[in-house]
Design a protein around this motif. Structure first.
Motif, PDB file in Angstrom:
ATOM      1  N   TYR A   1       0.811  -0.687   0.434  1.00 30.46           N
ATOM      2  CA  TYR A   1       0.222   0.125  -0.325  1.00 30.46           C
ATOM      3  C   TYR A   1       1.132   1.098   0.481  1.00 30.46           C
ATOM      4  CZ  TYR A   1      -2.661   3.785   1.918  1.00 30.46           C
ATOM      5  OH  TYR A   1      -3.500   5.025   1.870  1.00 30.46           O
ATOM      6  N   ALA A   2       1.732   1.325   0.526  1.00 24.42           N
ATOM      7  CA  ALA A   2       2.768   2.186   0.345  1.00 24.42           C
ATOM      8  C   ALA A   2       3.427   2.486  -0.405  1.00 24.42           C
ATOM      9  CB  ALA A   2       3.961   1.740   2.243  1.00 24.42           C
ATOM     10  N   CYS A   3       4.304   1.122  -0.728  1.00 28.22           N
ATOM     11  CA  CYS A   3       5.102   1.410  -2.181  1.00 28.22           C
ATOM     12  C   CYS A   3       3.672   2.416  -3.613  1.00 28.22           C
ATOM     13  CB  CYS A   3       5.855   0.874  -2.622  1.00 28.22           C
ATOM     14  SG  CYS A   3       7.071   0.155  -1.406  1.00 28.22           S
ATOM     15  N   GLU A   4       2.209   2.027  -3.241  1.00 24.37           N
ATOM     16  CA  GLU A   4       1.511   2.068  -4.557  1.00 24.37           C
ATOM     17  C   GLU A   4       1.137   4.266  -3.643  1.00 24.37           C
ATOM     18  OE1 GLU A   4      -1.565  -0.334  -3.963  1.00 24.37           O
ATOM     19  OE2 GLU A   4      -0.823  -1.733  -4.887  1.00 24.37           O
ATOM     20  N   LEU A   5       1.413   4.473  -2.876  1.00 25.36           N
ATOM     21  CA  LEU A   5       0.636   5.801  -2.183  1.00 25.36           C
ATOM     22  C   LEU A   5       1.938   6.586  -2.516  1.00 25.36           C
ATOM     23  CD1 LEU A   5      -1.256   7.817  -0.754  1.00 25.36           C
ATOM     24  CD2 LEU A   5       0.300   6.915   0.847  1.00 25.36           C
TER      25      LEU A   5
END
Length: 101
Positions: free
Chosen positions: A38-42
């Protein structure tokens, strides 16, 4: 998901990954993996919106992962660390952006 499990980790040994601070704090492997994805996509979306280079986005993602190899997701919010990683990556890669951007 299968691709992630097949990818070797060249930077960290498996025993360090298995005993991350988040896992010792009680977060499951699946939950930690979901938060990291999720954080990498964000970070990627923020980088695109800020018109950052791919080098900046990659640097931010690496900074994010390295932070959580030493600190727990219980103690530091994923969203805040992700955005701080983007900010620091712009400084490291010398493509400065204002905090207001």
């Amino acid at each position: 998901e299968r691709l992630l499990s097949l990818m070797p980790t060249y930077l960290l040994p498996e025993e360090l990954l298995a005993t991350s601070p988040s896992r010792t704090a009680g977060i499951s492997e699946e939950h930690e993996k979901t938060n990291r994805i999720y954080a990498c996509e964000l970070i990627s979306q923020a980088g695109i919106m800020l018109r950052l280079s791919q080098a900046n986005i990659s640097t931010a993602q690496i900074l994010f992962h390295r932070f959580y190899y030493r600190k727990s997701m219980v103690d530091y919010k994923v969203l805040q660390v992700a955005m701080a990683s983007v900010f620091l990556a712009t400084k490291v890669e010398e493509s400065n952006r204002s905090i207001r951007d």
